[in-house]
Design a protein around this motif. Structure first.
Motif, PDB file in Angstrom:
ATOM      1  N   ALA A 258       2.246  -7.253  -8.224  1.00  0.00           N
ATOM      2  CA  ALA A 258       3.585  -6.713  -8.474  1.00  0.00           C
ATOM      3  C   ALA A 258       3.509  -5.491  -9.388  1.00  0.00           C
ATOM      4  CB  ALA A 258       4.474  -7.788  -9.095  1.00  0.00           C
ATOM      5  N   LEU A 259       2.706  -5.578 -10.432  1.00  0.00           N
ATOM      6  CA  LEU A 259       2.539  -4.439 -11.337  1.00  0.00           C
ATOM      7  C   LEU A 259       1.942  -3.243 -10.602  1.00  0.00           C
ATOM      8  CD1 LEU A 259       1.203  -6.262 -14.539  1.00  0.00           C
ATOM      9  CD2 LEU A 259       3.468  -5.252 -14.205  1.00  0.00           C
ATOM     10  N   LEU A 260       0.989  -3.519  -9.710  1.00  0.00           N
ATOM     11  CA  LEU A 260       0.353  -2.443  -8.951  1.00  0.00           C
ATOM     12  C   LEU A 260       1.361  -1.766  -8.025  1.00  0.00           C
ATOM     13  CD1 LEU A 260      -2.421  -1.079  -8.300  1.00  0.00           C
ATOM     14  CD2 LEU A 260      -2.662  -2.753  -6.464  1.00  0.00           C
ATOM     15  N   PHE A 261       2.163  -2.551  -7.316  1.00  0.00           N
ATOM     16  CA  PHE A 261       3.136  -2.002  -6.371  1.00  0.00           C
ATOM     17  C   PHE A 261       4.196  -1.163  -7.085  1.00  0.00           C
ATOM     18  CE2 PHE A 261       2.460  -5.857  -3.368  1.00  0.00           C
ATOM     19  CZ  PHE A 261       1.186  -5.408  -3.108  1.00  0.00           C
ATOM     20  N   TYR A 262       4.831  -1.767  -8.072  1.00  0.00           N
ATOM     21  CA  TYR A 262       5.943  -1.082  -8.735  1.00  0.00           C
ATOM     22  C   TYR A 262       5.443   0.088  -9.578  1.00  0.00           C
ATOM     23  CZ  TYR A 262       8.285  -5.362  -7.281  1.00  0.00           C
ATOM     24  OH  TYR A 262       8.776  -6.393  -6.539  1.00  0.00           O
ATOM     25  N   GLY A 263       4.280  -0.088 -10.187  1.00  0.00           N
ATOM     26  CA  GLY A 263       3.705   1.015 -10.953  1.00  0.00           C
ATOM     27  C   GLY A 263       3.349   2.191 -10.067  1.00  0.00           C
TER      28      GLY A 263
ATOM     29  N   ILE B  20       0.836  -1.202   0.000  1.00  0.00           N
ATOM     30  CA  ILE B  20       0.000   0.000   0.000  1.00  0.00           C
ATOM     31  C   ILE B  20       0.869   1.249   0.000  1.00  0.00           C
ATOM     32  CG2 ILE B  20      -1.718   1.316   1.307  1.00  0.00           C
ATOM     33  CD1 ILE B  20      -2.826  -1.326   2.332  1.00  0.00           C
ATOM     34  N   GLY B  21       2.004   1.195   0.691  1.00  0.00           N
ATOM     35  CA  GLY B  21       2.915   2.331   0.703  1.00  0.00           C
ATOM     36  C   GLY B  21       3.437   2.660  -0.682  1.00  0.00           C
ATOM     37  N   HIS B  22       3.708   1.626  -1.468  1.00  0.00           N
ATOM     38  CA  HIS B  22       4.151   1.860  -2.847  1.00  0.00           C
ATOM     39  C   HIS B  22       3.055   2.558  -3.648  1.00  0.00           C
ATOM     40  CE1 HIS B  22       7.311  -0.899  -1.710  1.00  0.00           C
ATOM     41  NE2 HIS B  22       7.894  -0.761  -2.893  1.00  0.00           N
ATOM     42  N   VAL B  23       1.820   2.086  -3.490  1.00  0.00           N
ATOM     43  CA  VAL B  23       0.706   2.666  -4.236  1.00  0.00           C
ATOM     44  C   VAL B  23       0.445   4.105  -3.794  1.00  0.00           C
ATOM     45  CG1 VAL B  23      -1.762   2.454  -4.757  1.00  0.00           C
ATOM     46  CG2 VAL B  23      -0.333   0.404  -4.627  1.00  0.00           C
ATOM     47  N   ALA B  24       0.554   4.360  -2.480  1.00  0.00           N
ATOM     48  CA  ALA B  24       0.279   5.695  -1.953  1.00  0.00           C
ATOM     49  C   ALA B  24       1.238   6.740  -2.515  1.00  0.00           C
ATOM     50  CB  ALA B  24       0.369   5.683  -0.423  1.00  0.00           C
ATOM     51  N   MET B  25       2.388   6.293  -2.995  1.00  0.00           N
ATOM     52  CA  MET B  25       3.346   7.237  -3.557  1.00  0.00           C
ATOM     53  C   MET B  25       2.758   7.969  -4.755  1.00  0.00           C
ATOM     54  SD  MET B  25       6.301   8.191  -2.647  1.00  0.00           S
ATOM     55  CE  MET B  25       7.250   9.549  -3.299  1.00  0.00           C
ATOM     56  N   THR B  26       1.911   7.296  -5.518  1.00  0.00           N
ATOM     57  CA  THR B  26       1.248   7.960  -6.634  1.00  0.00           C
ATOM     58  C   THR B  26       0.344   9.082  -6.128  1.00  0.00           C
ATOM     59  OG1 THR B  26       1.311   6.005  -8.053  1.00  0.00           O
ATOM     60  CG2 THR B  26      -0.387   7.639  -8.537  1.00  0.00           C
ATOM     61  N   GLY B  27      -0.342   8.858  -5.008  1.00  0.00           N
ATOM     62  CA  GLY B  27      -1.180   9.904  -4.424  1.00  0.00           C
ATOM     63  C   GLY B  27      -0.371  11.103  -3.994  1.00  0.00           C
ATOM     64  N   VAL B  28       0.808  10.850  -3.422  1.00  0.00           N
ATOM     65  CA  VAL B  28       1.686  11.961  -3.046  1.00  0.00           C
ATOM     66  C   VAL B  28       2.070  12.768  -4.277  1.00  0.00           C
ATOM     67  CG1 VAL B  28       3.931  12.567  -2.070  1.00  0.00           C
ATOM     68  CG2 VAL B  28       2.569  10.759  -1.017  1.00  0.00           C
ATOM     69  N   GLY B  29       2.418  12.054  -5.359  1.00  0.00           N
ATOM     70  CA  GLY B  29       2.782  12.747  -6.592  1.00  0.00           C
ATOM     71  C   GLY B  29       1.629  13.555  -7.156  1.00  0.00           C
ATOM     72  N   LEU B  30       0.416  13.007  -7.096  1.00  0.00           N
ATOM     73  CA  LEU B  30      -0.758  13.752  -7.558  1.00  0.00           C
ATOM     74  C   LEU B  30      -0.988  14.996  -6.712  1.00  0.00           C
ATOM     75  CD1 LEU B  30      -3.303  10.880  -8.338  1.00  0.00           C
ATOM     76  CD2 LEU B  30      -2.238  12.446  -9.972  1.00  0.00           C
ATOM     77  N   GLY B  31      -0.695  14.900  -5.414  1.00  0.00           N
ATOM     78  CA  GLY B  31      -0.840  16.063  -4.548  1.00  0.00           C
ATOM     79  C   GLY B  31       0.057  17.205  -4.980  1.00  0.00           C
ATOM     80  N   PHE B  32       1.310  16.884  -5.305  1.00  0.00           N
ATOM     81  CA  PHE B  32       2.228  17.914  -5.796  1.00  0.00           C
ATOM     82  C   PHE B  32       1.772  18.454  -7.146  1.00  0.00           C
ATOM     83  CE2 PHE B  32       5.148  16.141  -2.663  1.00  0.00           C
ATOM     84  CZ  PHE B  32       5.796  17.271  -2.213  1.00  0.00           C
TER      85      PHE B  32
END
Length: 297
Positions: free
Chosen positions: A91-96, A42-54
């Motif tokens: 795996a695709l979800l995490f790394y993506g 989930i931490g890997h996926v949440a990184m996309t949310g952080v990027g969207l926030g910026f």
């Protein structure tokens, strides 16, 4: 007590306490379900949310929460319905999610310092707005994990039994996944997205060394979580160490300490149980007889 004077430390300590409560409170169910690494995914996926926030000039905590919840729901659906390709999809979800987040932060004008603060935690960057978001999300986590503890424990222990008793297993599974996602975003400002899974698992594993019941494990793991997050935050202030790594190392230290304490206690209990069994055997024999009398050579 000079560490209480700076405003950023006051915010960081409050956030640390909330993280110390919520991470083990959710982690105990993940450990019971043998999904200890779910928080890492989930931490890997949440990184996309952080990027969207910026990118959208929005609060990264709220954006990370939305993306993490969506990712957690997808992960739970893959777990429930995925067959041979389930691991590949995860795996695709995490790394993506991680790669997308890094790219979006750069496109949104973020720096490497911003990236590292979300990956490994940063005390000085915890804002008042972050504390408000963390408090609201932590209240939700505590409400779910404590208010529905019997139902969540039942479905984590044995899904088939929970289904037979009439519990909404699918809904409860999704609720655990969503709560884990919210916890990841609560903890990311203090511990970091890459280390939050450790704080969800290690305090629970440490508590299990001494406790037998679910309630005792829950309480001791939360106490451990609060202790290590506060200790790590204060240490970071004086030693200028990375907060996430410091907190996790403290948690591992507590695990080792409780394991060392539990070993002689376990041996003592085993000897006491053996002595009680022998004594019970002696009292069950007729007068004048000994256990050795019944042994045939």
């Amino acid at each position: 007590m000079d560490f209480l004077e700076p405003a950023f430390m006051q915010r960081a300590l409050l956030a640390a306490v909330l993280v110390g409560i919520t991470a083990p409170a959710v982690g105990i169910y993940l450990v019971q379900r043998r999904q200890a690494l779910m928080g890492d995914g989930i931490g890997h996926v949440a990184m996309t949310g952080v990027g969207l926030g910026f990118l959208m000039s929005a609060n990264p905590v709220w954006m990370a929460t939305l993306v993490a919840v969506a990712g957690a729901v997808v992960m739970e659906l893959i777990r429930a319905y995925g067959k041979t390709r389930g691991d590949l999809a995860l795996a695709l979800l995490f790394y993506g999610g991680m790669a997308g987040g890094v790219m979006l932060i750069q496109v949104g004008g973020g720096s490497n310092a911003n990236l590292l603060s979300y990956l490994f935690g940063s005390l000085s960057t915890v804002s008042t707005e972050d504390v408000t978001a963390i408090s609201v999300l932590a209240a939700f986590v505590v409400l779910v994990t404590v208010g529905l503890r019997k139902q969540l424990f039942a479905v984590s222990q044995d899904e088939e039994f929970a289904r037979v008793t009439g519990l909404p297993v699918r809904l409860l599974n999704l609720l655990i996944a969503v709560t884990a996602a919210v916890t990841v975003t609560v903890a990311m400002r203090v511990v970091g997205l890459l280390l939050v899974s450790a704080l969800m698992v290690v305090p629970v594993a440490a508590a299990q060394q001494l406790t037998k019941s679910f309630r005792a494990t829950f309480v001791l793991s939360v106490v451990t979580g609060i202790t290590v997050t506060l200790a790590g935050t204060i240490t970071t202030y004086y030693a200028d160490a990375p907060p996430g790594a410091t907190i996790v190392l403290y948690a591992i230290g507590v695990f080792v300490l409780l394991t060392l304490l539990a070993t002689p206690l376990a041996k003592r209990r085993a000897r006491a149980a053996a002595a009680a069994a022998v004594e019970g055997c002696d009292t069950a024999l007729p007068a004048g007889r000994k256990p050795a009398d019944d042994v045939k050579v």
